[in-house]
Design an enzyme around this catalytic site. Structure first.
Site, PDB file in Angstrom:
ATOM      1  N   CYS B 132       0.187  -1.491  -0.327  1.00 51.37           N
ATOM      2  CA  CYS B 132       0.024  -0.332   0.026  1.00 51.37           C
ATOM      3  C   CYS B 132       1.017   0.991   0.149  1.00 51.37           C
ATOM      4  CB  CYS B 132      -1.153   0.187   1.055  1.00 51.37           C
ATOM      5  SG  CYS B 132       0.308  -0.382   2.615  1.00 51.37           S
ATOM      6  N   HIS B 252      -3.105   5.779   3.934  1.00 55.77           N
ATOM      7  CA  HIS B 252      -1.847   6.751   4.472  1.00 55.77           C
ATOM      8  C   HIS B 252      -1.480   8.145   4.408  1.00 55.77           C
ATOM      9  CE1 HIS B 252      -1.869   2.355   5.877  1.00 55.77           C
ATOM     10  NE2 HIS B 252      -0.775   2.027   4.905  1.00 55.77           N
TER      11      HIS B 252
END
Lengths: 348, 348
Positions: B132, B252
């Protein structure tokens, strides 16, 4: 100054987050205090605060408040310092100022005692306490700079809300409760009290601390860049900073990347320097998951360093993870340490 | 493959955080699905999941489960992928694997469609979906690399707990309640489920994501370093990473510092490239406090970039603040996009 060398100390901003911490730490240090005077805005005047089992009443800060004060510790915001610090100096006090008002003034020393104590003696009545995020970084960088030389610093910060005061703590707590209760979060303060827009900090990360400057950097980022160069006496050292506010109550963390001047260093070489560094505690052992975190560093005096790593692609590049309590070493303790060195060295 | 070009798709790990998101996103995409098979461990088998108004029963993943499957999307952990992906390939399926099991295998393409779509065609049955934190960074770096050249990347991450699965979300929520109730926080999972020590993540920052490697880096950091070089076809590009877990549920953020090869660039030059970049949305205006945050990026498909700044001391240095939903573009969406390109390009 009293005959026994004890001093009269004034705390300006006694009811704020840093002021409260200053009073708490003063109880446990050896600063020889004759009289402690607690000052604030008119709004907070009249509050009672206990210091060494004595109940003291907070008074409104006025120019006359500094008569007979030897050391005045200012943490009430830049505009108060600009207005009242010269009045305190005029009355014979030495000011340790914990706002950004005088930090970049070339006639004002900017001091982290472990790093540049001797700068204190050139004061003209005012000594500036650096920004919290700067203090913990330079405390780590200084011994490395001396041992190996520094040619570049790139820092990304992970900063707690208490840097924005007690109200910011309350906002984080309230938003957290709202989020857990599936209510809409109300954002009225962060990232910056006086700014146009406010965003939730709970379960979020805000890449804005303090207001934006013309150049697209925030004032917090410019503080880190400019203050680090001044404290390290390294105007030509490239320093790059990104400052981020996180849902932490206390302690800032920093991911610091440095290029050193010396070739061929190993992690152990940095460890050996950091282990001996004044005010720095090394907590670094990947095998036992040993590293500092904001919670582990909270309410402690030191700057904690871990995750020391050598860049896999760059012989002179190293990573550091630097954590410290932003209200203790980042503010109140450093302010008090400056006052202690003033007295010890007879630089008042 | 059915005659109308519709495909039989299997989702392995259908009850996990990424699996759930894959099913949710599949409902809103144009992947021509003939039959959807939901697979899991024996523990979760039997669960019912609604897909396009049809109730599907989750089955235990076994080698035979992949008979007649054209595309298998794996998100059930590396050991499951190692065991079952070859079985799926043996039965004629093409696997898109969202674990680290095959990412650095030189016979397996590692793909972010906006960055290196054409790598897909060299697959031998397995295509790997990157980590990710890597995906969102390379999506931003690729257009800048093409336009200006890249000579150095230094990243510090601000990562959400959902990257560690649904259990980690629950741990953050539980610890948060405990903290607000002045109870001791119980830490049983983070930073890494199988590791020796566990630390609270609520109101904290943990500089460890995944286990430590012999070299002192975490596996997450090594993923970012190695995967970025592979995807960008730049084995010699220096990439340095520090990965930090934060009390965020989703999305994130990354503070990315780059050195470009070209001299004299302005912020506007980077803006112009990023504005046109596929899958990237520029949100960058300091004057109006416009920048992406984890909360603003959550449940969105794009990679968001803001806080583009030129280093004040280095003509080739630039800062970027890159935010994306780690379960969407960081995992489920990118996996599905690879499957879509497989079909569109007839690369199955």
């Amino acid at each position: 100054m009293a005959e026994n060398n004890a001093v009269n100390v004034a705390v300006v901003g006694a009811t704020g987050a840093v002021g409260e911490k200053i009073i708490e730490i003063l109880e446990n240090r050896n600063l020889p205090i004759n009289e402690l005077k607690l000052l604030s805005s008119s709004r907070s005047a009249g509050k009672k605060i206990t210091f060494n089992n004595q109940e003291l009443t907070v008074e409104e800060a006025k120019p006359e408040s500094f008569d007979n004060v030897n050391i005045a510790l200012f943490s009430a915001g830049g505009s108060i310092s600009k207005k009242l610090a010269p009045e305190a100096v005029k009355r014979g006090a030495v000011v340790v100022d914990n706002t950004s008002a005088y930090r970049m003034d070339e006639n004002v020393p900017l001091v982290v005692p472990e790093v540049n104590e001797s700068d204190i003696q050139s004061h003209n009545g005012i000594i500036a306490n650096p920004n919290c995020s700067t203090i913990q970084m330079v405390a780590t960088l200084k011994p490395l700079q001396e041992a190996f030389g520094l040619s570049r610093v790139i820092v990304s910060t992970y900063q707690a809300v208490s840097g924005a005061g007690n109200e910011a703590n309350k906002e984080l707590e309230e938003q957290t409760r709202q989020f857990l209760n599936n209510e809409e979060m109300t954002a009225e303060l962060l990232p910056v009290k006086g700014d146009e827009k406010h965003f939730p900090i709970a379960f979020n990360a805000l890449p804005q601390i303090d207001v934006f400057q013309e150049n697209g950097y925030t004032f917090e980022e410019m503080k880190m860049i400019n203050e680090s160069k001044k404290i390290l006496h390294a105007q030509d050292l490239p320093v790059a900073a990104t400052c981020v506010r996180l849902p932490l109550f206390t302690s800032h963390a920093e991911s610091v990347y440095i290029d050193v001047e010396k070739n061929g260093l190993k992690i152990e070489d940095l460890w050996n320097v950091l282990k001996k560094a004044d005010g720095v505690t090394l907590q670094d052992d990947p095998a036992t998951q040993t590293y500092p975190t904001p919670l582990s560093a909270s309410n402690k005096s030191d700057v904690f360093v871990g995750r020391v790593r050598k860049d896999l692609d760059n012989d002179k590049g190293f990573h550091l993870w630097v954590v410290s309590d932003n209200l203790v070493k980042g503010a109140a303790l450093n302010t008090i340490q400056i006052a202690e060195r003033l007295i010890e060295n007879k630089w008042l």
